[in-house]
Design an enzyme around this catalytic site. Structure first.
Site, PDB file in Angstrom:
ATOM      1  N   HIS A 198     -16.606  18.015  -4.260  1.00 52.76           N
ATOM      2  CA  HIS A 198     -16.820  16.305  -4.610  1.00 52.76           C
ATOM      3  C   HIS A 198     -18.171  17.086  -5.474  1.00 52.76           C
ATOM      4  O   HIS A 198     -18.509  16.163  -6.692  1.00 52.76           O
ATOM      5  CB  HIS A 198     -18.728  15.960  -3.386  1.00 52.76           C
ATOM      6  CG  HIS A 198     -17.240  14.948  -2.482  1.00 52.76           C
ATOM      7  ND1 HIS A 198     -15.789  13.813  -3.501  1.00 52.76           N
ATOM      8  CD2 HIS A 198     -16.669  14.878  -1.655  1.00 52.76           C
ATOM      9  CE1 HIS A 198     -15.662  13.811  -2.067  1.00 52.76           C
ATOM     10  NE2 HIS A 198     -15.989  13.696  -0.792  1.00 52.76           N
TER      11      HIS A 198
ATOM     12  N   HIS B 148     -13.922  20.815   0.746  1.00 52.08           N
ATOM     13  CA  HIS B 148     -14.033  19.396   0.090  1.00 52.08           C
ATOM     14  C   HIS B 148     -15.351  18.993  -0.306  1.00 52.08           C
ATOM     15  O   HIS B 148     -15.234  17.927  -1.143  1.00 52.08           O
ATOM     16  CB  HIS B 148     -13.638  18.429   1.895  1.00 52.08           C
ATOM     17  CG  HIS B 148     -14.009  16.393   1.348  1.00 52.08           C
ATOM     18  ND1 HIS B 148     -12.601  16.688   1.631  1.00 52.08           N
ATOM     19  CD2 HIS B 148     -15.244  16.032   1.627  1.00 52.08           C
ATOM     20  CE1 HIS B 148     -13.303  15.043   1.543  1.00 52.08           C
ATOM     21  NE2 HIS B 148     -14.391  14.626   1.483  1.00 52.08           N
ATOM     22  N   GLU B 149     -16.300  19.203   0.380  1.00 53.74           N
ATOM     23  CA  GLU B 149     -17.405  19.472  -0.211  1.00 53.74           C
ATOM     24  C   GLU B 149     -17.536  19.769  -1.554  1.00 53.74           C
ATOM     25  O   GLU B 149     -18.794  18.796  -2.710  1.00 53.74           O
ATOM     26  CB  GLU B 149     -19.413  19.527   0.653  1.00 53.74           C
ATOM     27  CG  GLU B 149     -18.761  19.216   1.924  1.00 53.74           C
ATOM     28  CD  GLU B 149     -18.433  17.116   1.489  1.00 53.74           C
ATOM     29  OE1 GLU B 149     -19.734  16.211   1.353  1.00 53.74           O
ATOM     30  OE2 GLU B 149     -17.737  16.106   2.043  1.00 53.74           O
TER      31      GLU B 149
END
Length: 227
Positions: A36, A32-33
């Site tokens: 980003h 997820h990170e």
């Protein structure tokens, strides 16, 4: 998730869930990170990359409380990825796409994990029948947890409440004056949101999203098998 197993009083199942859930949480949060940071870099901002956040290393991303929530309840968060919106050609669109990249990575991960689980389904009776392959059973349960947690993480972060990703996506489609007014009510909105989480009202939404993506993966695998 793990909380359900603990409430059910099945300690053996809870232990198995814990052993499989910890690496699943690490994987879901890291993807997820990293998504980003990778999206921000592709859109012209090197801040996350220079900060070492475009990586799958959990040490760069994991927030202890967000990790615990994802482990117990199926939704959580990680350390925010640093972004400098002044490096984007279009600041609002760049921020929205960067925010959307995390949940999108989770939904893609969930789809792949559910596809693997469906392929391994013939081996899922191992725990109850004593037959089959123990490794394939464990792998099937692991990818099922990865898929469920990925959907939970993606859906949770798309809720349009600051500081979740959904608020940044919503900002891109909202007049700036509206966004400022909403910011004034953030403390009240956050309190209401915490009550919703505590009451379990999000459980139905999470289950609906997980079942929906699982059915999508089932249709995809069935289509491939017919080809």
């Amino acid at each position: 998730m793990l909380w359900s197993a603990l409430r059910g009083g099945d300690m053996q199942q809870a232990f198995i869930m814990l052993a499989l859930s910890i690496p699943a949480v690490v994987l879901c949060l890291s993807l997820h990170e990293a998504a980003h940071g990778g999206a921000a870099y592709l859109l012209g901002d090197r801040t996350a990359r220079d900060s070492g956040r475009v990586t799958l290393s959990p040490l760069a991303h994991v927030d202890p409380w967000g990790f615990l929530c994802l482990l117990l309840f199926g939704f959580g968060w990680a350390r925010p990825v640093p972004v400098n919106i002044s490096n984007f050609k279009n600041r609002r669109a760049g921020m929205a796409l960067t925010a959307l990249a995390g949940p999108l990575a989770n939904f893609i991960t969930a789809f792949i994990a559910f596809c693997i689980f469906i392929v391994l389904m013939p081996h899922q009776g191992y725990l109850y029948t004593g037959q089959g392959n123990a490794f394939l059973y464990a792998l099937g349960q692991f990818v099922l947890i990865v898929g469920s947690m990925s959907v939970g993480l993606g859906v949770f972060n798309l809720i349009p409440i600051h500081p979740l990703d959904g608020s940044r996506v919503l900002d891109a489609f909202m007049p700036f004056s509206w966004s400022q007014k909403i910011q004034q009510y953030q403390p009240v909105i956050l309190l209401v949101f915490i009550f919703v989480l505590w009451s379990g009202w999000l459980d139905g939404l999470m289950s609906l999203a997980i079942n929906g993506e699982l059915r999508l993966a089932l249709r995809f695998v069935s289509l491939l098998m017919r080809l």
